[in-house]
Design a protein around this motif. Structure first.
Motif, mmCIF file in Angstrom:
data_model
loop_
_atom_site.group_PDB
_atom_site.id
_atom_site.type_symbol
_atom_site.label_atom_id
_atom_site.label_comp_id
_atom_site.label_asym_id
_atom_site.label_seq_id
_atom_site.Cartn_x
_atom_site.Cartn_y
_atom_site.Cartn_z
ATOM 1 N N GLY A 331 0.817 -1.202 0.000
ATOM 2 C CA GLY A 331 0.000 0.000 0.000
ATOM 3 C C GLY A 331 0.854 1.257 0.000
ATOM 4 N N MET A 332 0.352 2.267 0.703
ATOM 5 C CA MET A 332 1.012 3.570 0.734
ATOM 6 C C MET A 332 1.431 3.896 2.165
ATOM 7 S SD MET A 332 0.602 4.314 -2.387
ATOM 8 C CE MET A 332 -0.237 3.173 -3.485
ATOM 9 N N ARG A 333 2.347 4.824 2.286
ATOM 10 C CA ARG A 333 2.675 5.376 3.598
ATOM 11 C C ARG A 333 3.063 6.832 3.418
ATOM 12 N NH1 ARG A 333 7.857 3.431 7.055
ATOM 13 N NH2 ARG A 333 8.582 3.288 4.890
ATOM 14 N N ALA A 334 2.364 7.703 4.131
ATOM 15 C CA ALA A 334 2.710 9.124 4.134
ATOM 16 C C ALA A 334 3.422 9.424 5.450
ATOM 17 C CB ALA A 334 1.449 9.977 4.006
ATOM 18 N N SER A 335 4.703 9.723 5.375
ATOM 19 C CA SER A 335 5.429 10.136 6.578
ATOM 20 C C SER A 335 5.359 11.652 6.647
ATOM 21 C CB SER A 335 6.873 9.638 6.521
ATOM 22 O OG SER A 335 6.873 8.231 6.559
#
Ligand SMILES: *Cc1c(COP(=O)(O)O)cnc(C)c1O
Length: 360
Positions: A331-335
């Motif tokens: 999936g995605m990860r927004a840091s």
């Protein structure tokens, strides 16, 4: 020149004001006629930079006088070893809490040095929550208890400092240091690598209570003994001078932005907005228990993973980069560390809405 919004987990975005300042000072720091990276670490110019960085982080975190602040190399990973090597002090066991990938690495390293009591683990829950403190197995005879305050990969974060009584409390704060107010006096050791919330890689900040210094395991390499670094003002060997300088600029930037309390309020707003957008949609999802959600790392999935590549490509076109999730999670990860402005969150939310509207 166009800057992107960089959602990388680390090395991560650095405040643009810090980069501008470093650029302006690159060739000639403060009339010295040289760059900070060319200076002797023993010279008065660099010593003034080093001392200011320490004074500023002491002020920002309200670090009590009976703690040493060390600027070390080898990243947070080296602290996985230095903590047991310095804190066991003749004992042979330590308590660890396992909340995800970084906890596991710390535990694996500790097992080289001592027996590990697993005080709590959320592994059976697939690391989707922080185990309730009243369920922890806390062994008061252990040398210390270690936990990871924010799991950078899984996106779970402690909202409070766990109360472990008189046991020495150690925390890996690599991915949430300076993002929220904490009471340093509750800790024996706090450590964090630089490249998430404090600037570039190559440097780690370690905050150690005085009475724990000087008890390194017999036979420890000199570089692994906190005492050598503390006695030498973190100049036992040549320190990572340029990273130290940049870290100092980040500390100044936090002060100029109102200190940790103001940064925390902004971080709360940023995270709330992003989670609210995810929760309001049937297309995006975050699997973490609401009370354990990280303000710093926000993993999310698309209802149809076949659209992942298209999502990343549209995001890139909108100037939003490094959103791909960790390979272990998908999936995605927004840091969204301290350096991510609110406008970056707004831009991500509107891109997500537009993608959902056109592709879902
Ligand atoms: C990134 C990270 C580490 C490892 O840091 P290095 O500087 O690569 O050694 C350790 N713990 C946490 C929580 C991290 O996010």
């Amino acid at each position: 020149m166009s800057r992107v919004y960089n959602f990388s987990a680390g090395p991560a975005a650095v405040p643009v004001e810090v980069l501008e300042r470093a650029k302006n000072e690159m060739l000639d720091w403060n009339g010295s006629g040289m760059s900070v990276m060319e200076m002797s670490h023993r010279g008065k110019e660099f010593v003034s930079i080093a001392e200011k960085a320490e004074a500023d982080v002491r002020e920002l975190m309200a670090i009590p006088d009976n703690y040493k602040v060390l600027f070390l190399q080898g990243g947070a990973t080296t602290q996985f070893s230095m903590v047991p090597m310095n804190l066991l002090a003749g004992k042979n066991k330590a308590c660890y809490v396992n909340t995800g990938a970084w906890s596991k690495k710390a535990i694996k390293e500790a097992k080289i040095h001592c027996d590990v009591t697993l005080s709590a683990s959320s592994e059976s829950d697939n690391f989707m929550s922080i185990p309730a403190i009243n369920s922890w197995d806390i062994d008061q005879d252990a040398a210390y208890l270690h936990y990871t305050s924010n799991e950078t990969i899984g996106g779970v974060e402690f909202q409070d400092v766990p109360d472990v009584g008189d046991l020495n409390l150690v925390s890996d704060m690599s991915s949430n240091i300076l993002s929220r107010e904490i009471d340093v006096s509750k800790f024996a050791v706090i450590y964090a690598g630089g490249q998430k919330n404090m600037g570039p890689s190559g440097i780690a900040l370690t905050i150690v209570r005085d009475d724990l210094i000087g008890k390194a395991q017999v036979g420890s390499p000199s570089m692994m003994d906190y005492k050598n670094h503390a006695d030498a003002g973190s100049m036992f060997n040549t320190p990572a001078t340029y990273s130290w300088y940049l870290m100092g600029l980040v500390f100044e930037w936090i002060k100029e932005n109102g200190g940790v309390a103001a940064i925390e309020a902004r971080n709360v707003r940023k995270a709330q907005k992003l989670y609210a957008a995810i929760d309001a949609s049937d297309f995006y999802a975050n699997p973490v228990e609401v009370a354990s959600r990280s303000r710093m790392n926000v993993p999310f999935t698309l209802a149809n993973s076949e659209l992942d590549a298209a999502f990343l490509s549209d995001a890139k076109d909108a100037g939003l980069v490094t959103l791909k999730g960790h390979r272990s999670v998908g999936g995605m990860r927004a840091s969204i560390y301290n350096a991510m402005p609110e406008e970056g969150i707004d831009a991500l939310i509107s891109m997500m809405a537009e993608f959902e509207r056109t592709k879902a």
